[in-house]
Scaffold this motif. Structure first.
Motif, PDB file in Angstrom:
ATOM      1  N   ILE A   1       0.862  -1.196   0.000  1.00 16.62           N
ATOM      2  CA  ILE A   1       0.000   0.000   0.000  1.00 16.62           C
ATOM      3  C   ILE A   1       0.890   1.234   0.000  1.00 16.62           C
ATOM      4  O   ILE A   1       0.746   2.133  -0.834  1.00 16.62           O
ATOM      5  CB  ILE A   1      -0.919   0.057   1.250  1.00 16.62           C
ATOM      6  CG1 ILE A   1      -1.942  -1.073   1.257  1.00 16.62           C
ATOM      7  CG2 ILE A   1      -1.640   1.421   1.326  1.00 16.62           C
ATOM      8  CD1 ILE A   1      -2.849  -1.098   2.502  1.00 16.62           C
ATOM      9  N   GLU A   2       1.826   1.269   0.950  1.00 17.39           N
ATOM     10  CA  GLU A   2       2.674   2.453   1.114  1.00 17.39           C
ATOM     11  C   GLU A   2       3.485   2.728  -0.153  1.00 17.39           C
ATOM     12  O   GLU A   2       3.621   3.869  -0.575  1.00 17.39           O
ATOM     13  CB  GLU A   2       3.590   2.269   2.329  1.00 17.39           C
ATOM     14  CG  GLU A   2       4.207   3.586   2.777  1.00 17.39           C
ATOM     15  CD  GLU A   2       4.724   3.546   4.209  1.00 17.39           C
ATOM     16  OE1 GLU A   2       4.747   2.465   4.834  1.00 17.39           O
ATOM     17  OE2 GLU A   2       5.112   4.636   4.698  1.00 17.39           O
ATOM     18  N   ASN A   3       3.976   1.662  -0.788  1.00 17.14           N
ATOM     19  CA  ASN A   3       4.768   1.837  -2.015  1.00 17.14           C
ATOM     20  C   ASN A   3       3.953   2.400  -3.171  1.00 17.14           C
ATOM     21  O   ASN A   3       4.519   2.937  -4.123  1.00 17.14           O
ATOM     22  CB  ASN A   3       5.362   0.490  -2.448  1.00 17.14           C
ATOM     23  CG  ASN A   3       6.466   0.040  -1.517  1.00 17.14           C
ATOM     24  OD1 ASN A   3       7.040   0.850  -0.786  1.00 17.14           O
ATOM     25  ND2 ASN A   3       6.748  -1.253  -1.520  1.00 17.14           N
ATOM     26  N   ASN A   4       2.638   2.278  -3.109  1.00 19.70           N
ATOM     27  CA  ASN A   4       1.781   2.737  -4.213  1.00 19.70           C
ATOM     28  C   ASN A   4       1.186   4.122  -4.006  1.00 19.70           C
ATOM     29  O   ASN A   4       0.461   4.621  -4.871  1.00 19.70           O
ATOM     30  CB  ASN A   4       0.656   1.726  -4.442  1.00 19.70           C
ATOM     31  CG  ASN A   4       1.106   0.578  -5.320  1.00 19.70           C
ATOM     32  OD1 ASN A   4       1.326   0.750  -6.510  1.00 19.70           O
ATOM     33  ND2 ASN A   4       1.299  -0.584  -4.718  1.00 19.70           N
ATOM     34  N   ILE A   5       1.480   4.734  -2.855  1.00 17.83           N
ATOM     35  CA  ILE A   5       0.921   6.062  -2.589  1.00 17.83           C
ATOM     36  C   ILE A   5       1.659   7.105  -3.428  1.00 17.83           C
ATOM     37  O   ILE A   5       2.882   7.105  -3.513  1.00 17.83           O
ATOM     38  CB  ILE A   5       1.033   6.401  -1.075  1.00 17.83           C
ATOM     39  CG1 ILE A   5       0.123   5.459  -0.269  1.00 17.83           C
ATOM     40  CG2 ILE A   5       0.669   7.862  -0.816  1.00 17.83           C
ATOM     41  CD1 ILE A   5       0.272   5.582   1.236  1.00 17.83           C
TER      42      ILE A   5
END
Ligand code: PLP
Length: 362
Positions: free
Chosen positions: A113-117
């Protein structure tokens, strides 16, 4: 054939008198019965406001609108779900960014999730797939760090618990489906659990053409796009009768799920899923990872038991695959994933049969 999913309808004796009353009351539209269902569902969940709707998809759509998602925005989501989760994102005109899953659970991976923000990210949707609560603690931390609203799609997870409280208490928006094969069915229907009181008021208008039902039609002034998403008294009546028996129904799923957890350990070719600390699944399906899945599905079918992967990876739908992404964990997980029946219609004998089929090998 032992089905993988099944519709639960209360007995004639319980349901018909209530249904008859509503059907011939002269008021079948959204009224007192809907109001009663909402207040009872709220107390079942434990906090927040219940907005009843005519589908879980409508709940997802309204949650996205309340989260401020608009055309051109991006929403981070999981491909391991039923299609409504992601089709609803497309209804807003936003694009879908895929996060990978956690290899041990099938739940959305917080690191992914964090990598896709990025600067276009407006919201995060995750799904407690098959009834297993996701890594709620880590998802909350990301939501706080980036100030991003989270929508929890708990359509498979009614009655599941995290840190001692039911799902529906942990994020600003939680989606439930009361479609035919879910833990609780109103024939068709859904609900959005909304923590914020002001957003709940706004959501009531979005549900009904943008109109305020508390004000006369002539004094109303529509100020934003609304929809016709309300629940009616007939479906709410079914829901109220269902609520009386829901604890027993969900306990049956959990009982079978735990029994399979205990008895499928240490079988060659079978990997059990892990659950996050302090979480209690409600086992809408019993999910395992197996080698040679197709052969096992055939063996189950030959023995009168339906088992399957049930859902297609949503990134394989052209229309949903806005940003084709490498999802190495999902590749591994999905190849082995198999759902077994474990609901209220599954007996201990059925469970024992599934266990011995797997112990024999395939
Ligand atoms: C069933 C379901 C929904 C909502 O479906 P409706 O048929 O619109 O009630 C949403 N998400 C998931 C994961 C579902 O399985």
């Amino acid at each position: 054939m032992l089905p993988l999913v099944k519709t639960s309808i209360p007995s004639r004796e319980l349901l018909m008198p209530e249904l008859e009353k509503v059907l011939y009351s002269g008021y079948v539209a959204q009224g007192d019965v809907v109001e009663k269902f909402e207040r009872e569902f709220e107390s079942y969940i434990g906090s927040g406001n219940t907005l009843s709707l005519n589908s879980g998809t409508a709940a997802l759509h309204i949650a996205l609108i309340l989260a401020g998602v608009q055309e051109g925005d991006e929403v981070i989501s999981t491909p391991l779900t039923a299609e409504p989760t992601n089709v609803a994102i497309k209804m807003t005109g936003a694009k879908i960014r895929w996060a990978d899953v956690d290899l041990n659970t099938g739940g959305i991976c917080p690191i992914s999730i964090e990598n896709n923000i990025n600067s276009k990210t407006k919201a995060i949707i995750f799904v407690d797939y098959a009834g297993i609560p996701c890594n709620i603690k880590a998802i909350k931390q990301i939501s706080d760090k980036y100030n991003l609203p989270v929508i929890e799609d708990a359509a498979h997870a009614l009655g599941a618990i995290y840190e001692g409280r039911k799902l529906g208490n942990h994020f600003p928006f939680t989606v439930y489906s009361f479609q035919a094969i879910k833990h609780l069915t109103t024939i068709d229907g859904g609900a959005l659990q909304i923590q914020d009181d002001e957003l709940y008021k706004k959501a009531k208008k979005i549900r009904w053409f943008g109109l305020d039902k508390g004000v006369s039609r002539l004094e109303n002034d529509i100020k934003f796009q609304g929809y016709k998403y309300h629940m009616n008294n007939v479906n709410a009546c079914v829901g109220l009768v269902q609520l009386q028996g829901i604890d027993k129904i969900i306990q049956a799923y959990i009982y079978n799920g735990k029994y399979l957890d205990e008895n499928l350990r240490n079988i060659p070719g079978v990997e059990l899923l892990e659950y996050y600390p302090d979480s209690e699944p409600s086992y809408w399906l019993y999910t395992v990872k197996v080698e040679n899945r197709e052969r096992l599905i055939k063996k189950f079918a030959d023995n009168g038991i339906m088992a399957s992967e049930l859902h297609k990876r949503n990134d394989l739908h052209t229309f949903l695959n806005d940003f084709p992404t490498n999802l190495p964990n999902l590749d591994i997980f999905y190849k082995k994933m198999l759902h077994l029946p474990c609901g209220w219609w599954v007996t201990k004998e059925d469970c024992d049969k599934m266990i011995s089929i797997m112990k024999e090998g395939w």
